[in-house]
Design a protein around this motif. Structure first.
Motif, PDB file in Angstrom:
ATOM      1  N   THR A 288       3.277   2.738 -11.188  1.00  0.00           N
ATOM      2  CA  THR A 288       1.884   2.469 -11.121  1.00  0.00           C
ATOM      3  C   THR A 288       2.016   0.912 -11.138  1.00  0.00           C
ATOM      4  OG1 THR A 288       1.323   4.890 -12.125  1.00  0.00           O
ATOM      5  CG2 THR A 288      -0.153   2.927 -12.536  1.00  0.00           C
TER       6      THR A 288
ATOM      7  N   GLN B  34       0.605  -1.114   0.266  1.00  0.00           N
ATOM      8  CA  GLN B  34      -0.044  -0.069  -0.163  1.00  0.00           C
ATOM      9  C   GLN B  34       0.884   0.992   0.041  1.00  0.00           C
ATOM     10  OE1 GLN B  34      -3.199  -1.033  -0.652  1.00  0.00           O
ATOM     11  NE2 GLN B  34      -2.967  -2.870  -0.289  1.00  0.00           N
TER      12      GLN B  34
ATOM     13  N   ASP C 118       1.582   5.298  -2.525  1.00  0.00           N
ATOM     14  CA  ASP C 118       0.820   5.955  -3.599  1.00  0.00           C
ATOM     15  C   ASP C 118       1.993   5.600  -4.920  1.00  0.00           C
ATOM     16  OD1 ASP C 118       0.477   8.154  -4.967  1.00  0.00           O
ATOM     17  OD2 ASP C 118      -0.331   9.253  -3.732  1.00  0.00           O
TER      18      ASP C 118
ATOM     19  N   ARG D 213       1.848   7.323  -7.663  1.00  0.00           N
ATOM     20  CA  ARG D 213       2.129   8.508  -7.924  1.00  0.00           C
ATOM     21  C   ARG D 213       3.217   9.863  -7.392  1.00  0.00           C
ATOM     22  NH1 ARG D 213      -2.222  11.958 -12.062  1.00  0.00           N
ATOM     23  NH2 ARG D 213       0.579  12.217 -12.717  1.00  0.00           N
ATOM     24  N   GLU D 214       3.076   9.999  -6.303  1.00  0.00           N
ATOM     25  CA  GLU D 214       3.707  10.575  -4.813  1.00  0.00           C
ATOM     26  C   GLU D 214       5.335   9.544  -5.275  1.00  0.00           C
ATOM     27  OE1 GLU D 214       4.602  13.169  -2.196  1.00  0.00           O
ATOM     28  OE2 GLU D 214       3.742  12.593  -3.489  1.00  0.00           O
TER      29      GLU D 214
ATOM     30  N   GLN E 171       5.821   6.718   2.356  1.00  0.00           N
ATOM     31  CA  GLN E 171       5.289   5.412   1.868  1.00  0.00           C
ATOM     32  C   GLN E 171       5.620   4.221   2.289  1.00  0.00           C
ATOM     33  OE1 GLN E 171       3.467   6.891  -0.911  1.00  0.00           O
ATOM     34  NE2 GLN E 171       3.954   8.628  -0.244  1.00  0.00           N
TER      35      GLN E 171
ATOM     36  N   HIS F  46       2.620  -0.561  -8.025  1.00  0.00           N
ATOM     37  CA  HIS F  46       1.828  -1.189  -7.608  1.00  0.00           C
ATOM     38  C   HIS F  46       0.289  -1.852  -7.760  1.00  0.00           C
ATOM     39  CE1 HIS F  46      -2.173   0.679  -5.699  1.00  0.00           C
ATOM     40  NE2 HIS F  46      -1.585   1.073  -4.544  1.00  0.00           N
TER      41      HIS F  46
END
Length: 214
Positions: free
Chosen positions: A207, A34, A36, A38-39, A70, A210
């Motif tokens: 992305t 889990q 982000d 893009r971050e 993160q 993830h």
């Protein structure tokens, strides 16, 4: 009862010491699936820029930021992790041959050791460090190692960290390698638009990463 400045400072020191001790000794493993994407891509692009501009202090704080935001690292430990990763990067940067490159292995093992303690999915720390160093080397020696080899190592390391087949991380590895190739091709001619393109490629990469771990 009047409290002296000396007593206030002593209590403050004891509380700070206790906080640091707890920070480094109490593990609260997080689910590293889990994050982000893009971050992470934005932070990695910024870290690449700091690395190539030889700005170790800025890179240090960026590394600590990504570890906290993160990957669930506690405050003080995030700086210890950042120190290990940053030191490994800059020692490697000044290396000239495989024997010198291998000097960073202890730093990488400590870095991955910290990550392992923070992850709900334990992994082989020493193997992860060896793979990380190897892809650093093949990228440095890119005249002898084609991009496909970079992709293979990136996917292999990701699979090791998450106990998943490496094949599932091929899109992540492909986009990340493309970002590296683009940066290397532009080299000293990198401009704002080039860094934006690197970030876009890293965005696609993380992305895909993830999606692979879900």
């Amino acid at each position: 009862m009047k409290v002296s400045l000396k007593q206030i400072l002593l209590v403050s020191f004891l509380l700070l010491t206790a906080w640091i001790v707890v920070d480094f000794t109490v593990d609260q493993p997080a689910d590293h699936r889990q994050f982000d994407a893009r971050e992470v891509a934005r932070l990695e692009a910024d870290m690449w820029r700091s690395y190539y501009d030889r700005r170790p202090a800025k890179l240090f704080f960026q590394l600590a930021d990504v570890m906290r935001s993160q990957y669930g690292a506690p405050f003080w430990r995030s700086f210890a992790i950042a120190y290990r990763a940053g030191k490994a990067a800059f020692v490697f940067k000044d290396g000239r041959n495989r024997a010198e490159y291998k000097k960073v292995l202890p730093q990488l093992e400590q870095y991955f050791g910290y990550l392992n303690n923070l992850s709900k999915t334990p992994f082989d720390v020493q193997k992860a460090a060896r793979i990380e160093l190897e892809w650093w080397i093949v990228r440095r020696e890119r005249n002898r190692h084609p991009p496909a080899e970079w992709e293979r190592l990136l996917a292999e390391e990701a699979g090791l960290l998450y106990h998943l087949p490496a094949e599932g991380f091929q899109p992540y590895a492909k986009y990340r390698t493309e970002a590296m190739l683009y940066r290397d091709a532009r080299n000293a001619h990198m401009e704002e638009s080039d860094w934006l393109h690197v970030r876009q490629l890293l965005d696609q990469s993380w992305t895909a990463f993830h999606q692979a771990v879900q």
